[in-house]
Design a protein around this motif. Structure first.
Motif: not given
Length: 158
Positions: A17-18, A61-62, A73-76, A89-91
């Motif tokens: 998961e991203f 991401v394509y 990815e961002v913390h907190n 962007c979640e996938f």
């Protein structure tokens, strides 16, 4: 996890998961490198201005229809305010092939072709999204051997 030898392609049967923040654009004339670097530069400018803490690892991401997203990815995220100019962007990749390319970025287009050919020869079907993960080159090296992890989404086998 099944691991095979040729070209060191791993078929991963476990979902990844991203959850990334960044920018997207439509790519014209297959100029992915050019568009990706432009998005990356703009994304990092916004992240630095907002003083966001990130993993520092770039994800290119394509997607279908020549869309590409460049993010990190961002913390907190629950405690910081994300600038409006950054897209979420979640996938998920339910199943994917993983290959680590060590060498110049200029070799990546050819590497993608080789990977797609090899994966097809194994009876697999590449699906989107697929992505490249950058930013984990060996410390202290001269940059001639950067590492790029390529993750190719695979269709579920019937």
């Amino acid at each position: 996890e099944e691991v095979t030898d040729f070209m060191d392609i791993q078929i991963v049967e476990q979902a990844a998961e991203f959850r990334l923040y960044g920018l997207s654009a439509t790519v014209v004339n297959r100029r992915y490198g050019e568009v990706g670097f432009r998005l990356m530069g703009e994304m990092w400018r916004v992240i630095k201005e907002a003083k966001l803490r990130t993993t520092g690892i770039n994800h290119w991401v394509y997607f279908d229809n020549d869309r590409m997203f460049v993010g990190v990815e961002v913390h907190n995220t629950e405690r910081v305010s994300i600038p409006q100019s950054l897209e979420l962007c979640e996938f998920e990749l339910p199943r994917f092939a993983r290959h680590v390319h060590i060498g110049p970025y200029s070799e990546l287009p050819q590497k993608w072709q080789s990977l797609k050919t090899e994966i097809a020869a194994r009876g697999e079907v590449v699906s989107l999204p697929s992505l490249e993960v950058y930013g984990h080159a060996c410390e202290g090296d001269d940059g001639s051997k950067p590492e790029t992890t390529i993750l190719l989404g695979l269709r579920k086998v019937k």
